[in-house]
Design an enzyme around this catalytic site. Sequence first.
Site, PDB file in Angstrom:
ATOM      1  N   HIS A  60       7.503   5.843 -10.316  1.00 24.99           N
ATOM      2  CA  HIS A  60       8.136   4.644 -10.877  1.00 24.99           C
ATOM      3  C   HIS A  60       8.917   4.918 -12.164  1.00 24.99           C
ATOM      4  CE1 HIS A  60       6.387   2.489  -7.682  1.00 24.99           C
ATOM      5  NE2 HIS A  60       5.191   2.303  -8.198  1.00 24.99           N
ATOM      6  N   VAL A 110       0.843  -1.187   0.000  1.00 25.19           N
ATOM      7  CA  VAL A 110       0.000   0.000   0.000  1.00 25.19           C
ATOM      8  C   VAL A 110       0.884   1.244   0.000  1.00 25.19           C
ATOM      9  CG1 VAL A 110      -1.857  -1.168   1.272  1.00 25.19           C
ATOM     10  CG2 VAL A 110      -0.137   0.164   2.527  1.00 25.19           C
TER      11      VAL A 110
END
Length: 276
Positions: free
Chosen positions: A147, A55
Site C-alpha cells: 500500500h 481478503v
Amino acid sequence: MALSLAISPCPNDTFVFDALVHGRVPGAPPVEVTYADVDVTNTAAERGAFDLVKVSYAALPWLLDDYHLLPCGGALGRGCGPLVLTRGDRTDLSGATVAVPGERTTAYLLFRLWSAERPPARIEVVPFHEIMPGVAAGRYDAGLVIHEARFTYPRHGLTALVDLGEWWEGDTGLPIPLGAILARKGTVDPVEAAAWIRESVRQAWADPEASREYVLSHAQEMEPDVVDQHIGLYVNEFTADLGKAGFAAVEALLGRAADAGLVPQTSSSRATAWTS
C-alpha cells in the site's frame, strides 16, 4: 436486513465502497461496515463472519468452499506490488529476520515464491504500521510492505531491496493479484453483489469529491497527496472488472503456490464457476 461488509480502512477500499456504504446504490441493502487489516479479515472469513469481505488472494484456497470470488472491487494491477525494504546496503536476506504483515497475505506468498531458493533465517508477523519503524530501528533486518509504504518508505531511511510486483510482472507478464472481494454463499447473490460494487465504483470515478471526507477520515493520518497516489495506483480497470488478464493472474499465483506446496490445490472453476 443489513449486509455485513468487512474492508480495510485504506483509501482504495473506502473510495470504492463509499456509495455502497452510504446507501447511494439503487437496490442495494443497507450495509454494516467493519474496518480491519486484511490479515484480520482473512481469519474472519474462515469463520464465515461477513457477507461481503475483502481478503488476500493468497487466502482463497481456504475460503472458496464458503465464498464466491467477485470479479470486481478488489486490488489488482501493475506497478503496485509489495516491496522488501532494508536499512543500509544489504543485498540479500541471508541470516535475516524479516517482518511480514500476515501469513496468508498475498505479499507474503509472493515473497515466499521469490525467496524460495534463498529464504531468510526468520519470519515475524507484525502489524503493518509497525514494519517500517521496526526496520528503521533495527528490530528487523528487512520488512515486507504494501500500500502507501510504496510512497513513504524513504522517509524512514529505508531502501527497496526488491519490488515483488516488478519481479512478478517480469516473470509472468501478468498483473499482481493483491486483494479480492468475496460474497458468502447462501446469503449473498454474487451477481447482485457484483452489480452493487460496480455501481459504487462508477459513482466513485464519476464524482471523486463525494467520497473525499469519508476516505480521509479513515486514512490513518495519511497526507492528502499520498491518499490520491494510493487511489490512483490501486483503483484501476481491474477494480471494475478482473477480465481475462485478472483471472489469469489469480490462476497463475495460486497455481505456482500450490505447485510449490505453499497453498492447497485450487481449480480455477471453483473461483469462477458462477460467472459462466
